[in-house]
Design a protein around this motif. Structure first.
Motif, PDB file in Angstrom:
ATOM      1  N   VAL A 281     -13.053  53.805 -42.324  1.00 47.01           N
ATOM      2  CA  VAL A 281     -11.833  53.066 -42.644  1.00 47.01           C
ATOM      3  C   VAL A 281     -11.655  51.846 -41.744  1.00 47.01           C
ATOM      4  O   VAL A 281     -11.358  50.756 -42.221  1.00 47.01           O
ATOM      5  N   LEU A 282     -11.841  52.006 -40.446  1.00 42.98           N
ATOM      6  CA  LEU A 282     -11.697  50.876 -39.535  1.00 42.98           C
ATOM      7  C   LEU A 282     -12.951  50.015 -39.464  1.00 42.98           C
ATOM      8  O   LEU A 282     -12.950  48.980 -38.798  1.00 42.98           O
ATOM      9  N   GLN A 283     -14.009  50.477 -40.122  1.00 43.79           N
ATOM     10  CA  GLN A 283     -15.245  49.692 -40.241  1.00 43.79           C
ATOM     11  C   GLN A 283     -15.918  49.421 -38.889  1.00 43.79           C
ATOM     12  O   GLN A 283     -16.466  48.353 -38.649  1.00 43.79           O
ATOM     13  N   VAL A 284     -15.867  50.397 -37.992  1.00 42.17           N
ATOM     14  CA  VAL A 284     -16.575  50.310 -36.713  1.00 42.17           C
ATOM     15  C   VAL A 284     -17.965  50.919 -36.908  1.00 42.17           C
ATOM     16  O   VAL A 284     -18.080  52.088 -37.280  1.00 42.17           O
ATOM     17  N   ALA A 285     -18.992  50.148 -36.664  1.00 45.92           N
ATOM     18  CA  ALA A 285     -20.360  50.587 -36.963  1.00 45.92           C
ATOM     19  C   ALA A 285     -20.725  51.871 -36.227  1.00 45.92           C
ATOM     20  O   ALA A 285     -21.234  52.820 -36.828  1.00 45.92           O
ATOM     21  N   ARG A 286     -20.464  51.921 -34.927  1.00 43.62           N
ATOM     22  CA  ARG A 286     -20.737  53.124 -34.134  1.00 43.62           C
ATOM     23  C   ARG A 286     -19.586  53.332 -33.161  1.00 43.62           C
ATOM     24  O   ARG A 286     -19.604  52.815 -32.039  1.00 43.62           O
ATOM     25  N   PRO A 287     -18.582  54.083 -33.577  1.00 45.26           N
ATOM     26  CA  PRO A 287     -17.393  54.275 -32.730  1.00 45.26           C
ATOM     27  C   PRO A 287     -17.731  54.927 -31.394  1.00 45.26           C
ATOM     28  O   PRO A 287     -18.557  55.840 -31.318  1.00 45.26           O
ATOM     29  N   ARG A 288     -17.084  54.431 -30.346  1.00 46.84           N
ATOM     30  CA  ARG A 288     -17.246  54.990 -29.003  1.00 46.84           C
ATOM     31  C   ARG A 288     -16.113  55.981 -28.757  1.00 46.84           C
ATOM     32  O   ARG A 288     -14.947  55.620 -28.806  1.00 46.84           O
ATOM     33  N   ILE A 289     -16.488  57.225 -28.469  1.00 46.99           N
ATOM     34  CA  ILE A 289     -15.511  58.298 -28.297  1.00 46.99           C
ATOM     35  C   ILE A 289     -15.225  58.506 -26.820  1.00 46.99           C
ATOM     36  O   ILE A 289     -16.153  58.527 -25.994  1.00 46.99           O
ATOM     37  N   GLY A 290     -13.951  58.658 -26.473  1.00 47.44           N
ATOM     38  CA  GLY A 290     -13.569  58.902 -25.088  1.00 47.44           C
ATOM     39  C   GLY A 290     -12.681  60.125 -24.958  1.00 47.44           C
ATOM     40  O   GLY A 290     -11.991  60.517 -25.909  1.00 47.44           O
ATOM     41  N   LEU A 291     -12.701  60.735 -23.803  1.00 45.74           N
ATOM     42  CA  LEU A 291     -11.846  61.886 -23.484  1.00 45.74           C
ATOM     43  C   LEU A 291     -10.816  61.454 -22.454  1.00 45.74           C
ATOM     44  O   LEU A 291     -11.182  61.021 -21.352  1.00 45.74           O
ATOM     45  N   VAL A 292      -9.536  61.542 -22.786  1.00 46.99           N
ATOM     46  CA  VAL A 292      -8.484  61.123 -21.863  1.00 46.99           C
ATOM     47  C   VAL A 292      -8.510  62.030 -20.631  1.00 46.99           C
ATOM     48  O   VAL A 292      -8.439  63.258 -20.753  1.00 46.99           O
TER      49      VAL A 292
END
Length: 447
Positions: A281-292
């Motif tokens: 949906v946001l069209q991010v090719a490879r989303p970067r995931i983070g842990l708060v």
């Protein structure tokens, strides 16, 4: 001897020079100095050369120079300021509000007309705006008597009749609604409540998405009971889009309030859901995931973070970028961040206050008197757009991810603008086939 021609002044007037000096001394508008000064000098020079022999022309030239400076500065600077609605519209492949809408492209969205502190009037007003600006149709579920009273009070009857005649809005009568202060489990007793009927429309295929600004606990309970959870998802999460310092990027934060006490497996599942949504949906090719977390190091944090980190680090289906401290959430270094619902809700409510507080601080720091008013004239449109960038009403709602359908939850205080923004978000999610990809992900996990 022929009379001397009047001096064609090329220098800016004293008023213009003072205005430039004022800007140089004001730290809040330092970035505008070069543009405004150059524009003012150019405009004053042109006006002076055209003044001819009229002795009083310099006053008019000064006024024209000031006006020209403001216009040119605004033209140069306006593209640098971010409008979240139009970015969401363009970035998600959404509709262009400047182009006519093809009725064949419209999607049905079910709206809980009784959800929210101000329902049903402002909710209906937002829907009436949405069907004019977005390629969607609305099935509006509400109690008939309360809706009639709200329409009479707000003068919406004529506009509603026109939308109904065009087939853009369909009214669906409901039974007693779920109050904002009632327990979430009341949705089991009030079977014909507006939120339940709206969920049923999605379940039956009569709508592609559902929106409600009602009791978030009741909305979540109704979604679970009526739509059901996706396979392999233990707990659905509410995901909210936060702005970042990068005007072309948003970060998806989940959970922001659905689950106060969490297990590491929940956060792992939400990271998978967020990855799919951000990519499709946001069209991010490879989303970067983070842990708060409270630190970047793997060894930092409470027991939940310490046990979640290895699950995310070992996952091959997404790009885990490590721990994300609070100061990094809006940095643009992450596309999706996961946390427990308690932490996420605190972050969300804090962000909601930033826009209005920031604008109040800037107003307080601007000089008083005529100079302050002149300077503010250069900034007023930009300040309003900055507030829009941080205003939660411009984002409208949050996604309930993990249920078998597109569901958007709005703020309890939502009015017309928030409803319009939330329906844009619902349309974007429904039109990108995200549910098919989520089903494929969960099926693969089960297999």
């Amino acid at each position: 001897m022929p009379p001397k021609e009047p001096d064609k002044r090329a220098k800016p007037s004293r008023a213009i020079r003072r205005l430039v000096i004022w800007y140089r001394r004001n730290a809040a508008v330092t970035s505008l100095v070069d543009t405004a000064a150059t524009a003012a000098t150019s405009a004053a020079s042109t006006a002076g050369s055209m003044a001819g022999t009229m002795a009083g022309s310099m006053a008019g030239a000064a006024g024209a120079a000031t006006s020209a400076a403001g216009s040119i500065a605004n033209t140069v600077l306006q593209p640098l300021v971010f409008d979240p609605l139009r970015r969401l519209q363009r970035g998600l492949g959404g509709p262009d509000e400047d182009k006519p809408i093809n009725d064949a492209d419209r999607l049905w969205v079910a709206v809980d007309g009784m959800g929210g502190d101000y329902a049903p009037g402002p909710i209906l007003e937002g829907c009436l705006r949405a069907v004019e600006l977005l390629p969607l149709r609305v099935r509006f579920v509400a109690e008939t008597d309360r809706l009639d009273a709200a329409m009479a009070e707000m003068g919406l009857q004529e506009q509603l009749d026109a939308a109904v005649a065009r087939g853009l809005i369909q009214l669906v009568p409901s039974g007693p609604s779920v109050g904002m202060d009632e327990e979430a489990t009341v949705v089991r007793k009030k079977r014909d409540a507006s939120i339940n009927m709206a969920m049923d429309l999605v379940k039956q295929g009569q709508a592609t998405a559902v929106y409600s600004a009602g009791n978030s606990g009741a909305v979540m309970a109704s979604a679970i009971f009526r739509l059901g959870r996706l396979k392999s998802i233990d707990r659905p999460a509410i995901g909210a889009l936060f702005p970042t310092k990068d005007t072309e990027q948003q970060v998806l934060v989940l959970d922001v309030g659905a689950n106060m006490d969490c297990k590491p497996s929940y956060l792992h599942q939400w990271a998978l859901l967020g990855h799919i949504y951000s990519r499709d949906v946001l069209q991010v090719a490879r989303p970067r995931i983070g842990l708060v977390n409270i630190g970047e190091e793997e060894c930092k944090g409470n027991e939940l973070c310490l046990r979640t980190y290895p699950l995310l680090a070992e996952e091959q289906r997404f790009d885990f970028a490590g721990n994300c401290e609070g100061r990094d959430i809006l940095s643009g270094n992450f596309d999706v961040v996961v946390c427990d619902g308690f932490t996420g809700n605190v972050l969300l409510k804090f962000l909601e206050s930033v826009g209005s507080v920031l604008l109040d601080v800037i107003k307080e720091e601007l000089p008083r008197g005529r100079r302050g008013k002149v300077g503010s004239a250069f900034l007023i449109n930009n300040l309003r757009r900055i507030k829009k960038r941080l205003d939660h009403a411009e984002h409208g709602g949050a996604l309930l991810l993990g249920v078998d359908g597109v569901c958007v939850i709005g703020h309890g205080s939502s009015k017309a603008l928030s409803v319009l923004s939330a329906l844009r978000l619902a349309h974007s999610a429904a039109s990108h086939g995200v549910m098919a990809n989520l089903h494929a992900l969960c099926t693969a996990v089960v297999d």
